[in-house]
Scaffold this motif. Structure first.
Motif, PDB file in Angstrom:
ATOM      1  N   ALA A  64      -2.988 -29.008  30.852  1.00  0.00           N
ATOM      2  CA  ALA A  64      -4.406 -28.860  31.196  1.00  0.00           C
ATOM      3  C   ALA A  64      -5.264 -28.741  29.943  1.00  0.00           C
ATOM      4  CB  ALA A  64      -4.605 -27.626  32.080  1.00  0.00           C
ATOM      5  N   GLN A  78      -8.825 -29.124  36.763  1.00  0.00           N
ATOM      6  CA  GLN A  78      -8.077 -29.635  37.906  1.00  0.00           C
ATOM      7  C   GLN A  78      -6.571 -29.595  37.673  1.00  0.00           C
ATOM      8  OE1 GLN A  78     -10.020 -31.381  35.886  1.00  0.00           O
ATOM      9  NE2 GLN A  78      -9.096 -33.351  35.369  1.00  0.00           N
ATOM     10  N   ARG A  79      -6.144 -29.484  36.410  1.00  0.00           N
ATOM     11  CA  ARG A  79      -4.721 -29.391  36.096  1.00  0.00           C
ATOM     12  C   ARG A  79      -4.257 -27.949  35.887  1.00  0.00           C
ATOM     13  NH1 ARG A  79      -4.311 -33.264  31.170  1.00  0.00           N
ATOM     14  NH2 ARG A  79      -5.578 -34.937  31.967  1.00  0.00           N
ATOM     15  N   ASN A 101     -12.349 -19.142  40.758  1.00  0.00           N
ATOM     16  CA  ASN A 101     -11.664 -20.425  40.886  1.00  0.00           C
ATOM     17  C   ASN A 101     -10.178 -20.372  40.534  1.00  0.00           C
ATOM     18  OD1 ASN A 101     -14.034 -21.898  41.651  1.00  0.00           O
ATOM     19  ND2 ASN A 101     -14.707 -21.697  39.528  1.00  0.00           N
TER      20      ASN A 101
END
Length: 166
Positions: A64, A78-79, A101
């Motif tokens: 990421a 997103q990774r 998140n």
């Protein structure tokens, strides 16, 4: 590849926190630079150093964290699985977990601003030029030149004083 970074001249920081406000403005209310007062003597801005050998990039199990074309260490949320490993190995403790998140967050040297040919917001905003953005080697070269010029001036003044017999 030239490694662009933010050089911090602690002797020029006046603890105004303009860099923090500029970063918050660019990153939806989250500042990735923090100014600290050190032993009531000096102010220090602390942010990601985008290390040449970045342990956070090396340890990330999902890749990421990666480098962009300027050499900045970037996080692809997103990774990210929020494992905290990058935060643990960072010598400056910079990556932080976004509790909402459940992914890590860190300075990206204002990737969008750089794509537009602008400096990161913190460096562009600093009123004393305590934050300088550019190629690390070039910044160091210029600082060495300034130091050498000052040393020569001091030596010349000392020589004049010596000649006067003072």
């Amino acid at each position: 590849m030239a490694r662009k970074t933010i050089f911090i001249d602690f002797s020029k920081c006046i603890e105004c926190r303009a860099c923090e406000v500029a970063c918050e403005r660019e990153h939806n209310g989250k500042s990735f630079i923090n100014v600290f007062e050190w032993q009531e003597m000096a102010a220090m801005a602390l942010n990601c150093r985008h290390c040449e050998t970045a342990p956070c990039v090396e340890v990330c199990p999902t890749n990421a964290l990666y480098r962009d074309k300027d050499g900045a260490v970037i996080l692809a949320p997103q990774r990210c699985i929020g494992c905290l490993m990058c935060g643990i190995v960072c010598p400056f403790g910079i990556p932080e977990l976004d509790l909402i998140n459940k992914v890590m967050g860190k300075c990206d040297l204002c990737a969008q601003r750089r794509a537009e040919g602008k400096e990161p917001a913190c460096a562009a905003t600093c009123p004393t030029d305590a934050l300088i953005f550019g190629d690390f080697d070039e910044i160091q070269r210029k600082r060495r030149e300034k130091f050498t010029e000052r040393a020569i001036e001091v030596a010349k003044k000392a020589e004049k004083i010596s000649l006067l017999g003072v």
